[in-house]
Design an enzyme around this catalytic site. Structure first.
Site, PDB file in Angstrom:
ATOM      1  N   GLU A   1       0.818  -1.204   0.000  1.00  0.00           N
ATOM      2  CA  GLU A   1       0.000   0.000   0.000  1.00  0.00           C
ATOM      3  C   GLU A   1       0.862   1.270   0.000  1.00  0.00           C
ATOM      4  O   GLU A   1       0.551   2.232  -0.681  1.00  0.00           O
ATOM      5  CB  GLU A   1      -0.924  -0.017   1.234  1.00  0.00           C
ATOM      6  CG  GLU A   1      -1.924   1.124   1.308  1.00  0.00           C
ATOM      7  CD  GLU A   1      -3.128   0.931   0.381  1.00  0.00           C
ATOM      8  OE1 GLU A   1      -3.127  -0.022  -0.416  1.00  0.00           O
ATOM      9  OE2 GLU A   1      -4.049   1.760   0.456  1.00  0.00           O
ATOM     10  N   ASP A   2       1.955   1.255   0.741  1.00  0.00           N
ATOM     11  CA  ASP A   2       2.667   2.512   1.003  1.00  0.00           C
ATOM     12  C   ASP A   2       4.052   2.653   0.377  1.00  0.00           C
ATOM     13  O   ASP A   2       4.700   3.677   0.551  1.00  0.00           O
ATOM     14  CB  ASP A   2       2.827   2.704   2.532  1.00  0.00           C
ATOM     15  CG  ASP A   2       1.480   2.904   3.203  1.00  0.00           C
ATOM     16  OD1 ASP A   2       0.522   3.249   2.497  1.00  0.00           O
ATOM     17  OD2 ASP A   2       1.390   2.703   4.421  1.00  0.00           O
TER      18      ASP A   2
END
Ligand code: MN
Length: 710
Positions: free
Chosen positions: A76-77
């Site tokens: 996600e990051d």
């Protein structure tokens, strides 16, 4: 922050076979992937996944869970992709990381508290593996532990509320009580800081007053139990500020009245000792009525087992006492996670030890063999449902397989009736698309739209289906009315010269029909015949043709009492035309004698005749009498037409242009696309009927036409 070797050591402590290399590689990967990213606290971002892995290691989870904890935010990051994870750490871990990533993307958007239960179900449905949920809970716990660093107060509130409403109850549901308590207390501090502060102040005051009261009571209890011959350990604690607060709210009492803020736990080895310990405590101290609960004989649905009681303790304080075995205790503290720690324990041959896990809300699929059970981490909860969001963030549970049309009807009937298109996650999608968990669905409506009968083919909810059917029925009635009106107008014009609705009003009372419109509908649907209506409307009517118009339903029962255009009959014998083949002048026919009923005329090729093959004495050789044949015989055809507005009207127009008279009509089969209809037509003879059939076959709206036989 846990250092790499500390984490590995912590895991090795309870799982000596753990894959050390995998743990090391995951640790290095997350540190590199998150690089110089920072958290709100100013710490490097990778401290978060490392702490999450540490929490999971305290829960004694398997290596795959720990590795997933380390990697859970990388997709996600960071620039890392799921493919990278799969290549480096394997399919299993990639699947777990993907699961946690998907969970992180859904957010509780709505304030309505009834949404919380649906949201919890959504989380459970999306956690296809129990480990996904455990990692998510550990992630949430660490985020709550560091919530104070988040600068935006609205964001802090949202996260705390979500924790209180969603994640703490989920932790309780799968039996991880320590995590539930901690999540609740952290959320409580954010949501009601003054409430928590006042509870803490009072607790501190009480502590000062009592000075190690917990310790004194604990020692006294232990002595009492040892004197009573029970081998056990006793621990004491104050209840969590949140549970005290809740009790104060629930019972509407002040802190002063709420005396049992202390709870003690008696841990024994064997089940029988639980009741021995209970006997000793109840024998020595005064029991507080109504507080004894036996969760050993009747465990809670999440598998929790323990004895609960409350007594006036050694220092004249009300205390709560929980009594359980060590095993029950571990399960209570770690819940579903406890089975990984049992994995290292001695084998239990009968498998009964794991029973509560099997029963644990059916979270884990049932397997007979405990070894197999450890392999099985699949969550099967709410797999028959999908949970989708409205654009405002309201959550709707729908049955699996539901489409945007089902969703539209679930939101509101009118939205369903008028929906023309749907956006799923912001993109236009077909109305028949099957919805997935967490989809955000926006319905586009148009006032001009009406339910489409083809929707019935793919909707799965009863509400949608019922509404669509209701609409089809109304639409059908409109068609029946048109058809009935056409039939009656033509008949009345024929007999009376001119048609007006007023003429039909006389027929309403004798036929017990409420309105002229109902009359049309009944005739159009074939519930009433043209003749019945005409006879009722014009009682003194001279009806030269009435006998030839035999209502379909009674064709087989009513003997024809007019001159029969058939030669070879026995005089005085009643004659019927068979309902199976509907003989017409020109057909080759035969009569079958039935004692007491007369003669039934069949066509020579009628299948029914086979059943009379071995009764030649009943066969009567008959033929049409050309002198008597004057038109007006009922032939029956079977028509298949497209299910579209106007197609029935088209059918009747073609028939009347061919000089045929519809006397009855019955829909025998109705699918979303086609209607199969039996039509009785008054024709002169078989040649006339052939002409009608040919004209119908030439019409594009008509799929097929056959003379009905058998
Ligand atoms: Mn995270």
């Amino acid at each position: 922050m846990l250092r790499q070797f500390e984490l590995v050591e912590r895991v090795k402590e309870y799982d000596p076979d753990a894959d050390e290399d995998l743990l090391n590689r995951a640790y290095v990967f997350t540190v590199q992937a998150h690089g110089s990213q920072k958290r709100d606290s100013g710490d490097p971002y990778f401290s978060h996944p490392v702490e999450v892995a540490g929490i999971l290691a305290r829960m004694k989870l398997d290596t795959a869970s720990i590795v997933t904890g380390l990697l859970h935010d990388t997709v996600e990051d960071t620039v890392a992709t799921l493919e990278d994870i799969e290549r480096l750490f394997g399919k299993d871990i990639a699947r777990l990381v993907d699961g946690v990533t998907k969970l992180s993307r859904i957010e509780l958007q709505s304030d309505k508290s009834k949404q919380a239960e649906n949201f919890r179900k959504l989380v459970l449905a999306m956690s296809e593996d129990i480990r996904v949920l455990l990692v998510k809970l550990a992630d949430r716990l660490h985020n709550m532990q560091t919530l104070r660093f988040v600068k935006d107060p609205a964001k802090r509130q949202r996260i705390a509320r979500e924790t209180m409403e969603i994640y703490a109850p989920l932790a309780e549901r799968i039996g991880i009580h320590t995590m539930k308590d901690e999540l609740e207390d952290l959320a409580f501090a954010e949501l009601h800081p003054e409430g928590r502060a006042s509870v803490m102040t009072r607790l501190a005051f009480l502590k000062e007053k009592g000075e190690d009261l917990v310790k004194r009571v604990q020692a006294e209890l232990l002595k009492t139990l040892h004197d009573g011959g029970v081998d056990c350990t006793v621990t004491g604690r104050e209840k969590t500020p949140y549970s005290i607060w809740r009790k104060m709210q629930k019972k509407n009492v002040g802190f002063e009245q709420l005396s049992d803020v202390m709870a003690f736990r008696v841990i024994v080895e064997k089940l029988g000792q639980c009741y021995e310990a209970l006997g000793v405590i109840h024998g020595k101290y005064a029991v507080v009525p109504g507080r004894f609960k036996d969760f050993i004989s009747t465990p809670k649905p999440n598998g929790y087992r323990s004895l609960h009681t409350a007594v006036i303790g050694p220092e004249s304080e009300r205390i709560e006492v929980q009594i359980r075995t060590r095993e029950m205790h571990e399960v209570a503290e770690l819940g579903v996670a406890a089975h990984w720690s049992y994995k290292q324990g001695a084998a239990v041959p009968d498998g009964t030890r794991y029973r509560w896990l099997h029963e644990l809300l059916d979270i884990l699929e049932h397997t007979a063999n405990p070894e197999e059970f450890f392999e099985n981490t699949k969550l099967d909860l709410y797999q028959d449902q999908v949970f989708v969001f409205t654009p405002k963030g309201d959550l709707y549970p729908l049955p699996r397989g539901a489409t945007p049309v089902d969703f539209a009807y679930a939101v509101h009937s009118q939205i369903g009736d008028s929906c023309v298109a749907a956006k799923i996650n912001g993109r236009i999608a077909p109305l028949r698309t099957v919805l997935s968990n967490g989809d955000q669905v926006e319905i586009i409506t148009s006032k001009a739209q009406t339910p489409n009968p083809t929707w019935e083919r793919f909707v799965v909810t009863g509400k949608a289906r019922a509404r669509i059917r209701r609409f089809i029925r109304l639409q059908q009635r409109a068609q029946y009315i048109n058809l009935g009106k056409e039939i009656l107008a033509k008949a009345i014009r024929h007999e009376q010269g001119e048609f007006s609705e007023k003429l039909l009003e006389a027929a309403l009372k004798p036929l017990e029909v409420a309105s002229v419109e109902d009359l049309y509908a009944a005739v159009g649907e074939g519930l009433l015949t043209r003749t019945e209506v005409l006879n009722a409307a014009f009682p003194n009517r001279n009806e030269p043709r009435s006998a030839k118009v035999v209502p379909l339903a009674r064709a087989r029962k009513t003997p024809t009492d007019h001159a029969v255009p058939i030669r070879g009959l026995i005089p005085g014998m009643a004659v019927h035309f068979a309902g199976c083949c509907h003989p017409l002048p020109g057909d080759r026919i035969v009569g079958i004698i039935t004692t007491g009923k007369g003669v039934t005329i069949h066509t020579l090729d009628c299948d029914t005749l086979e059943s009379f093959a071995d009764a030649p004495e009943r066969w009567l050789d008959v033929a049409w009498d050309p002198e008597e044949v004057d038109g007006g015989h009922v032939g029956r055809i079977s028509v298949m037409i497209g299910n579209e507005p106007g197609s029935l009207a088209n059918l009747t127009t073609v028939i009347s242009k061919s000089d045929g008279n519809i006397t009855n009509l019955k829909i025998t089969n109705r699918s979303a696309d086609f209607w199969e209809i039996l039509v009785d037509i008054e024709v002169r003879d078989v040649k006339h009927l052939s002409n009608v059939i040919a004209a119908l076959r030439a019409s594009p709206a008509i799929t097929s036409v056959e003379r009905a036989r058998g």
